[in-house]
Write a protein that holds these residues in place. Sequence first.
Motif, PDB file in Angstrom:
ATOM      1  N   TYR A  77       1.337 108.057 147.920  1.00  0.00           N
ATOM      2  CA  TYR A  77      -0.011 107.567 148.247  1.00  0.00           C
ATOM      3  C   TYR A  77      -0.052 107.313 149.745  1.00  0.00           C
ATOM      4  O   TYR A  77       0.998 107.165 150.390  1.00  0.00           O
ATOM      5  N   GLU A  98     -12.678 104.935 143.661  1.00  0.00           N
ATOM      6  CA  GLU A  98     -12.942 104.066 142.510  1.00  0.00           C
ATOM      7  C   GLU A  98     -12.147 102.790 142.663  1.00  0.00           C
ATOM      8  O   GLU A  98     -11.044 102.820 143.210  1.00  0.00           O
ATOM      9  N   GLY A 142      -8.643 106.441 146.124  1.00  0.00           N
ATOM     10  CA  GLY A 142      -9.619 107.444 146.524  1.00  0.00           C
ATOM     11  C   GLY A 142      -8.992 108.714 147.072  1.00  0.00           C
ATOM     12  O   GLY A 142      -7.853 108.721 147.541  1.00  0.00           O
ATOM     13  N   THR A 143      -9.769 109.795 146.971  1.00  0.00           N
ATOM     14  CA  THR A 143      -9.341 111.099 147.486  1.00  0.00           C
ATOM     15  C   THR A 143     -10.027 111.334 148.825  1.00  0.00           C
ATOM     16  O   THR A 143     -11.261 111.327 148.897  1.00  0.00           O
ATOM     17  N   ASP A 200      -4.194 114.143 140.817  1.00  0.00           N
ATOM     18  CA  ASP A 200      -3.810 113.323 139.657  1.00  0.00           C
ATOM     19  C   ASP A 200      -4.660 112.070 139.754  1.00  0.00           C
ATOM     20  O   ASP A 200      -4.308 111.124 140.463  1.00  0.00           O
ATOM     21  N   ILE A 201      -5.820 112.078 139.095  1.00  0.00           N
ATOM     22  CA  ILE A 201      -6.761 110.965 139.303  1.00  0.00           C
ATOM     23  C   ILE A 201      -7.358 110.469 137.998  1.00  0.00           C
ATOM     24  O   ILE A 201      -7.248 111.120 136.968  1.00  0.00           O
ATOM     25  N   GLY A 245     -13.107 109.364 138.543  1.00  0.00           N
ATOM     26  CA  GLY A 245     -12.907 110.102 139.791  1.00  0.00           C
ATOM     27  C   GLY A 245     -12.914 111.601 139.528  1.00  0.00           C
ATOM     28  O   GLY A 245     -13.486 112.379 140.291  1.00  0.00           O
ATOM     29  N   ARG A 274       7.984 102.152 130.365  1.00  0.00           N
ATOM     30  CA  ARG A 274       8.038 102.469 131.796  1.00  0.00           C
ATOM     31  C   ARG A 274       8.418 101.217 132.599  1.00  0.00           C
ATOM     32  O   ARG A 274       8.982 101.319 133.680  1.00  0.00           O
TER      33      ARG A 274
HETATM   34  P1  5GP Z   1      -1.054 104.239 139.461  1.00  0.00           P
HETATM   35  O1  5GP Z   1      -1.380 102.864 139.948  1.00  0.00           O
HETATM   36  O2  5GP Z   1      -0.322 104.219 138.132  1.00  0.00           O
HETATM   37  O3  5GP Z   1      -0.359 105.094 140.499  1.00  0.00           O
HETATM   38  O4  5GP Z   1      -2.431 104.989 139.211  1.00  0.00           O
HETATM   39  C1  5GP Z   1      -3.416 104.399 138.459  1.00  0.00           C
HETATM   40  C2  5GP Z   1      -4.502 105.387 138.155  1.00  0.00           C
HETATM   41  O5  5GP Z   1      -5.231 105.716 139.336  1.00  0.00           O
HETATM   42  C3  5GP Z   1      -3.981 106.697 137.581  1.00  0.00           C
HETATM   43  O6  5GP Z   1      -4.804 107.055 136.478  1.00  0.00           O
HETATM   44  C4  5GP Z   1      -4.167 107.636 138.729  1.00  0.00           C
HETATM   45  O7  5GP Z   1      -4.340 108.953 138.276  1.00  0.00           O
HETATM   46  C5  5GP Z   1      -5.436 107.100 139.358  1.00  0.00           C
HETATM   47  N1  5GP Z   1      -5.645 107.575 140.721  1.00  0.00           N
HETATM   48  C6  5GP Z   1      -4.701 107.914 141.627  1.00  0.00           C
HETATM   49  N2  5GP Z   1      -5.276 108.351 142.746  1.00  0.00           N
HETATM   50  C7  5GP Z   1      -6.618 108.328 142.542  1.00  0.00           C
HETATM   51  C8  5GP Z   1      -7.755 108.697 143.339  1.00  0.00           C
HETATM   52  O8  5GP Z   1      -7.664 109.149 144.466  1.00  0.00           O
HETATM   53  N3  5GP Z   1      -8.964 108.511 142.778  1.00  0.00           N
HETATM   54  C9  5GP Z   1      -9.135 108.015 141.536  1.00  0.00           C
HETATM   55  N4  5GP Z   1     -10.373 107.904 141.085  1.00  0.00           N
HETATM   56  N5  5GP Z   1      -8.095 107.669 140.752  1.00  0.00           N
HETATM   57  C10 5GP Z   1      -6.849 107.820 141.256  1.00  0.00           C
END
Ligand code: 5GP
Length: 190
Positions: A53, A74, A83-84, A102-103, A107, A139
């Motif tokens: 990230y 989001e 965010g992307t 992977d979002i 999103g 996990r």
């Molecule tokens: P984690 O905290 O487990 O890394 O991610 C939590 C969630 O946020 C996961 O479902 C992941 O896919 C989602 N996520 C990661 N990056 C983004 C993004 O850029 N935009 C959005 N909308 N969701 C994201």
Amino acid sequence: MSSNKIIIITAPSGAGKTSIVHYLLKKYPEKLSFSVSATTRKAREEEVNGRDYYFMREDEFKTKIHNNEFVEWEMVYEGKYYGTLQSEIERIWSTGKTPVLDIDVKGALRIHEQYPDCSISIFIQPPSVTELKKRLESRGTETTESLAARVNKAAYELSFKDHFNYTVINSNLQNACAETEQLVNAYLRS
Ligand code: 5GP
């Protein structure tokens, strides 16, 4: 020509989408590249800034929202933004590769709406909410509260699966990887 395409992999948290994304990236390093999202959540022990990230403070994230730098963003979990960045998609396209996102479900819908003609969206479905809870527990990354939040959100997100191009049921990771790979290959050739 794959440089103007986007591959969106979405699922409730814990459905196995990250494992599937890693599988694809490892198999096709010359064609695919992980789209690194920005987030305000804390890095986990093994995570690296800029690889997993772009970790940033909330004020930095909000400045980027204000400057329209996100294709989508989001508050995925209470108080945590994800965010992307447009710059990330363009960085990957400029290398001639296809970004793999992977979002989360909302999103993914938003990106798909913005790039209807040049994106494929694949929803990874866990076999059941009970199984998903078990996976998240094993996990070991969640507190009791964050686990409950993720499970509740997952149940809600499952109701959106029909909005995506394809659904892959992940009862067996190997099969789910193979099925996703076939979809991606067909898309890259199209
Ligand atoms: P984690 O905290 O487990 O890394 O991610 C939590 C969630 O946020 C996961 O479902 C992941 O896919 C989602 N996520 C990661 N990056 C983004 C993004 O850029 N935009 C959005 N909308 N969701 C994201």
